[in-house]
Design a protein around this motif. Structure first.
Motif: not given
Length: 359
Positions: A63-67, A74-75, A129-131, A315-316
């Motif tokens: 699981s990664h939390r992106l911005r 974005v999850e 990248l798509a998300l 994120d880690q």
């Protein structure tokens, strides 16, 4: 003992061992405590060996939390195996870092961008990248490739689980208006190291002139995409050079792993009294760099930028950070930006002319 410390300015502070321990009893751990520590340690070691050889843990959720560049959260949740085979079914650190590096490129996440990823594995970079592109309503065209069909099947499952549609054939966009908010990834089985790799792309509807970016993570290693040991295969450098001859404006960004840097290698080299600088690059990367030069490609390599390191750290979990630090992950990752040597020299000439005019 006193005679050895007379030269010290504060010799009254230094006391012989028998004076320091006088009146004090050194406590030894009790038999019960020692037994618990011993049994516990052996149990952990036995558990690790059992997990490795009996394959007790098969799957995990990464699981990664992106911005997004636009500031939206974005999850990303991916199913991955704990260990190979197949090698592409594991989430390797380089793939996670590639996602952050690609998202940091303002020219990459654009509706008119067409991104070809080499060795996509479980889809960390492609799906991420798509998300991110969809979150900012500027989803690019993403083509995820891998030579392993099992890894591609896992990528398809991960894409669907994250709300990403899978396109089996690539359709070129003639204008930006064709880009939709709904993100999509094309999953293509492709061997980048084959001698006819470019022709194979064309057969799948992927024209070299259609591409704007090529990305990849951890694709150069013994038996990897460069195929240094097989004279009948073209190799990664050969394919990149061919694509860039057809499309000189193509941007190539790779995160490669120098397995002779950081971690255990640094520790063993230091204990052996060997200067670690002599082991800064492994044979696979050296061969890749040599072949790039032979094919007229220029390389710009650098450590992972600090801002990227910080974003991944955020994120880690603490345990993951500790594992990466212990294994020397950050020291082993190298960012490669590849360009055609002719285009690089032209850009340098233009820069020199601008500087001359300024002077």
């Amino acid at each position: 003992a006193h005679s050895r410390v007379k030269w010290l300015p504060h010799r009254d502070v230094v006391k012989p061992v028998h004076e320091m321990t006088a009146g004090h009893t050194l406590k030894r751990p009790s038999g019960g405590t020692a037994a618990v520590v011993y049994v516990g340690g052996m149990a952990v070691i036995a558990g690790l060996f059992a997990d490795e050889y009996l394959n007790l843990r098969t799957w995990r959720t990464a699981s990664h939390r992106l911005r997004s560049p636009g500031g939206k959260n974005v999850e990303l949740n991916l199913q991955a195996r704990f260990r190979p085979p197949p090698i592409g079914s594991v989430e390797w650190p380089a793939g996670r870092v590639l996602l952050e590096c690609a998202a940091d490129d303002s020219h990459l996440l654009q509706p008119n961008s067409s991104i070809l990823e080499i060795g996509s594995g479980i889809g960390t970079a492609a799906i991420g990248l798509a998300l991110l592109g969809s979150a900012d309503h500027r989803a690019p065209s993403i083509i995820a490739t891998d030579v392993c069909k099992d890894s591609l099947e896992l990528l398809r499952l991960n894409a669907k689980a994250n709300g990403i549609s899978i396109a089996e054939r690539v359709e070129a966009r003639d204008d930006v208006s064709q880009s939709t908010v709904a993100p999509a990834v094309s999953a293509v089985c492709w061997d980048v190291s084959s001698t006819d790799a470019i022709e194979a792309l064309e057969e799948r509807g992927i024209r070299s002139t259609y591409l704007t970016h090529i990305i990849g993570a951890d694709v150069v290693y013994s038996g990897g995409a460069e195929a240094a040991d097989d004279p009948n295969r073209g190799g990664l450098a050969h394919t990149i050079a061919g694509l860039m001859r057809l499309n000189p404006n193509l941007k190539v960004k790779l995160i490669l792993v120098n397995r002779f840097a950081g971690g255990a290698v640094s520790a063993v080299s230091a204990m052996a009294g060997i200067d670690h600088k002599s082991t800064l690059i492994d044979a696979s990367l050296r061969d890749f760099e040599t072949k790039c030069s032979m094919h007229g490609l220029s390389l710009k390599k650098q450590p992972i930028p600090e801002r990227i390191v910080q974003r991944v750290h955020e994120d880690q979990s603490f345990a993951t950070r500790l594992v990466w630090w212990t294994a020397g992950i950050w020291e082993s990752l190298v960012l490669y930006e590849i360009a055609h040597a002719c285009s690089s020299s032209k850009q340098q000439t233009q820069l020199d002319k601008k500087c001359a005019r300024v002077k």
